[in-house]
Scaffold this active site. Structure first.
Site, PDB file in Angstrom:
ATOM      1  N   ASP A  13       0.874  -1.172   0.000  1.00 11.65           N
ATOM      2  CA  ASP A  13       0.000   0.000   0.000  1.00 11.65           C
ATOM      3  C   ASP A  13       0.912   1.223   0.000  1.00 11.65           C
ATOM      4  O   ASP A  13       2.119   1.106   0.255  1.00 11.65           O
ATOM      5  CB  ASP A  13      -0.890  -0.001   1.257  1.00 11.65           C
ATOM      6  N   SER A  14       0.328   2.383  -0.235  1.00 13.10           N
ATOM      7  CA  SER A  14       1.110   3.607  -0.171  1.00 13.10           C
ATOM      8  C   SER A  14       1.524   3.919   1.268  1.00 13.10           C
ATOM      9  O   SER A  14       2.430   4.710   1.483  1.00 13.10           O
ATOM     10  CB  SER A  14       0.277   4.765  -0.722  1.00 13.10           C
ATOM     11  N   TYR A  45      -0.559   8.379  -2.670  1.00 11.70           N
ATOM     12  CA  TYR A  45      -0.673   8.051  -4.094  1.00 11.70           C
ATOM     13  C   TYR A  45      -1.935   8.725  -4.666  1.00 11.70           C
ATOM     14  O   TYR A  45      -2.044   8.926  -5.864  1.00 11.70           O
ATOM     15  CB  TYR A  45      -0.834   6.538  -4.289  1.00 11.70           C
ATOM     16  N   GLY A  46      -2.874   9.003  -3.780  1.00 12.12           N
ATOM     17  CA  GLY A  46      -4.220   9.418  -4.205  1.00 12.12           C
ATOM     18  C   GLY A  46      -4.331  10.778  -4.849  1.00 12.12           C
ATOM     19  O   GLY A  46      -5.409  11.156  -5.305  1.00 12.12           O
ATOM     20  N   CYS A  76      -3.621  -1.061  -2.072  1.00 12.36           N
ATOM     21  CA  CYS A  76      -3.940   0.345  -2.299  1.00 12.36           C
ATOM     22  C   CYS A  76      -5.010   0.464  -3.395  1.00 12.36           C
ATOM     23  O   CYS A  76      -4.815  -0.030  -4.507  1.00 12.36           O
ATOM     24  CB  CYS A  76      -2.665   1.062  -2.730  1.00 12.36           C
ATOM     25  N   ASN A  77      -6.114   1.123  -3.070  1.00 11.61           N
ATOM     26  CA  ASN A  77      -7.197   1.275  -4.052  1.00 11.61           C
ATOM     27  C   ASN A  77      -6.748   2.114  -5.238  1.00 11.61           C
ATOM     28  O   ASN A  77      -7.101   1.823  -6.382  1.00 11.61           O
ATOM     29  CB  ASN A  77      -8.404   1.963  -3.415  1.00 11.61           C
ATOM     30  N   THR A  78      -5.956   3.152  -4.965  1.00 15.18           N
ATOM     31  CA  THR A  78      -5.501   4.025  -6.052  1.00 15.18           C
ATOM     32  C   THR A  78      -4.611   3.221  -7.010  1.00 15.18           C
ATOM     33  O   THR A  78      -4.797   3.272  -8.235  1.00 15.18           O
ATOM     34  CB  THR A  78      -4.722   5.233  -5.483  1.00 15.18           C
ATOM     35  N   GLU A 156      -4.092   8.628   8.917  1.00 10.19           N
ATOM     36  CA  GLU A 156      -2.639   8.475   9.088  1.00 10.19           C
ATOM     37  C   GLU A 156      -2.152   9.103  10.395  1.00 10.19           C
ATOM     38  O   GLU A 156      -1.137   8.697  10.933  1.00 10.19           O
ATOM     39  CB  GLU A 156      -1.881   9.103   7.911  1.00 10.19           C
ATOM     40  N   THR A 186      -8.101   2.332   1.249  1.00 11.28           N
ATOM     41  CA  THR A 186      -7.602   1.489   2.350  1.00 11.28           C
ATOM     42  C   THR A 186      -7.779   2.114   3.726  1.00 11.28           C
ATOM     43  O   THR A 186      -7.902   1.413   4.715  1.00 11.28           O
ATOM     44  CB  THR A 186      -6.086   1.275   2.179  1.00 11.28           C
ATOM     45  N   HIS A 187      -7.728   3.458   3.766  1.00 14.15           N
ATOM     46  CA  HIS A 187      -7.734   4.135   5.059  1.00 14.15           C
ATOM     47  C   HIS A 187      -9.131   4.274   5.664  1.00 14.15           C
ATOM     48  O   HIS A 187      -9.254   4.525   6.858  1.00 14.15           O
ATOM     49  CB  HIS A 187      -7.130   5.532   4.910  1.00 14.15           C
TER      50      HIS A 187
HETATM   51  N1  DGL Z   1      -3.822   3.755  -0.150  1.00 16.00           N
HETATM   52  C1  DGL Z   1      -4.567   4.794  -0.828  1.00 16.00           C
HETATM   53  C2  DGL Z   1      -5.840   4.197  -1.414  1.00 16.00           C
HETATM   54  O1  DGL Z   1      -6.327   3.172  -0.989  1.00 16.00           O
HETATM   55  C3  DGL Z   1      -4.927   5.932   0.108  1.00 16.00           C
HETATM   56  C4  DGL Z   1      -3.756   6.731   0.567  1.00 16.00           C
HETATM   57  C5  DGL Z   1      -3.035   7.466  -0.553  1.00 16.00           C
HETATM   58  O2  DGL Z   1      -3.589   8.410  -1.123  1.00 16.00           O
HETATM   59  O3  DGL Z   1      -1.947   7.051  -0.844  1.00 16.00           O
HETATM   60  O4  DGL Z   1      -6.369   4.754  -2.341  1.00 16.00           O
END
Ligand code: DGL
Length: 264
Positions: A13-14, A45-46, A76-78, A156, A186-187
């Site tokens: 994940d990020s 990452y978002g 990570c969803n992004t 975070e 994820t968050h």
């Molecule tokens: N892990 C990223 C997601 O699930 C959220 C945090 C980010 O923006 O990196 O999209």
């Protein structure tokens, strides 16, 4: 059991949010070893462009592949929305799983006529992967998508239940929203209890447990399940290992003892 079946599962994940997915994977697959990589140096990452997210995702997967993982979960969803195909193609035949399809299929299955509200990062909403996956599951579904950038920062920092969080959660979910709300980041599951208190009539869906059962089913089919009793987790982060250890426990729901600093 083959030596490949005994290898760990990589997950990245990020940052720390993917630990919510790791927790679900550990519940579903207690005999597996996991290597979790949080790219904390480059979070978020978002807000990044697809090209940058693809580059980061390829580097994270390469680092896990170098440690001999038998499969990779892009928690990570992004990154799942913007880079899954690139990662899977580049690392074929390594099995690579994302979180978008499992989450979308569950949300589509429980949605009523009011449709689905997708809450995610800016880049996930803009990339449209959830919207496409929901429509593929049900072409008549009404879909709304809304970016909630502040939620990542709040999660975070370990802020989970205070008046400010409450105000932001209420602000980002408009009155008259669809009954099904998909937590496409994820968050966001760390706020689930609070969200369910504020919006008792809403059905919140997140990808973690559905992804875990998809991964378990696919690894079983490939005869890649580790049959041991209790697996171990190795934690890696690209920055702030002490903070990761401390705050990560909130996401994982248990204490993290050691985190190794790595460079991608
Ligand atoms: N892990 C990223 C997601 O699930 C959220 C945090 C980010 O923006 O990196 O999209």
């Amino acid at each position: 059991m083959s030596s490949t079946a005994r290898a760990p599962i990589g997950i990245f994940d990020s940052g720390m949010g993917g630990l919510t997915v790791l927790a679900a994977l550990r519940d579903a697959l207690p005999g597996e070893d996991f290597i979790y990589l949080g790219d904390t140096a480059r979070l978020p990452y978002g807000t990044k462009t697809p090209a940058t997210v693809q580059r980061y995702a390829l580097q994270a997967t390469a680092a896990l592949a170098a440690r001999g993982v038998k499969a990779v979960v892009v928690a990570c969803n992004t990154a799942s929305g913007l880079a899954l195909d690139e990662v899977a193609q580049h690392h074929a035949p390594l099995p690579v799983y994302g979180v978008v399809l499992p989450g979308a299929s569950e949300a589509a299955a429980v949605a009523d006529a009011t449709g689905v509200l997708v809450l995610a990062t800016e880049s996930t909403v803009k990339g449209g992967a959830y919207q496409r996956a929901l429509l593929a599951a049900n072409g008549r579904l009404k879909i709304h998508a809304h970016a909630c950038p502040l939620w990542v920062t709040l999660a975070e920092t370990g802020s989970q239940s205070n008046a400010l969080v409450d105000t932001i959660l209420r602000h980002d979910i408009p009155t008259g929203h669809p009954r099904t709300v998909l937590l496409g980041c994820t968050h966001f599951p760390v706020f689930r209890r609070q969200l369910e208190e504020i919006f008792p009539a809403t059905c919140f869906v997140d990808s973690a447990s559905t992804t875990a059962s998809w991964v378990a089913a696919d690894l079983a089919q490939r005869r890649l399940l580790n049959q041991r009793d209790a697996g171990q987790v190795t934690f890696l982060a690209t920055d702030g290992v002490e903070r990761f250890r401390r705050v990560g426990g909130h996401f994982l729901g248990q204490e993290i003892r050691a985190v190794e600093l790595v460079d991608l």
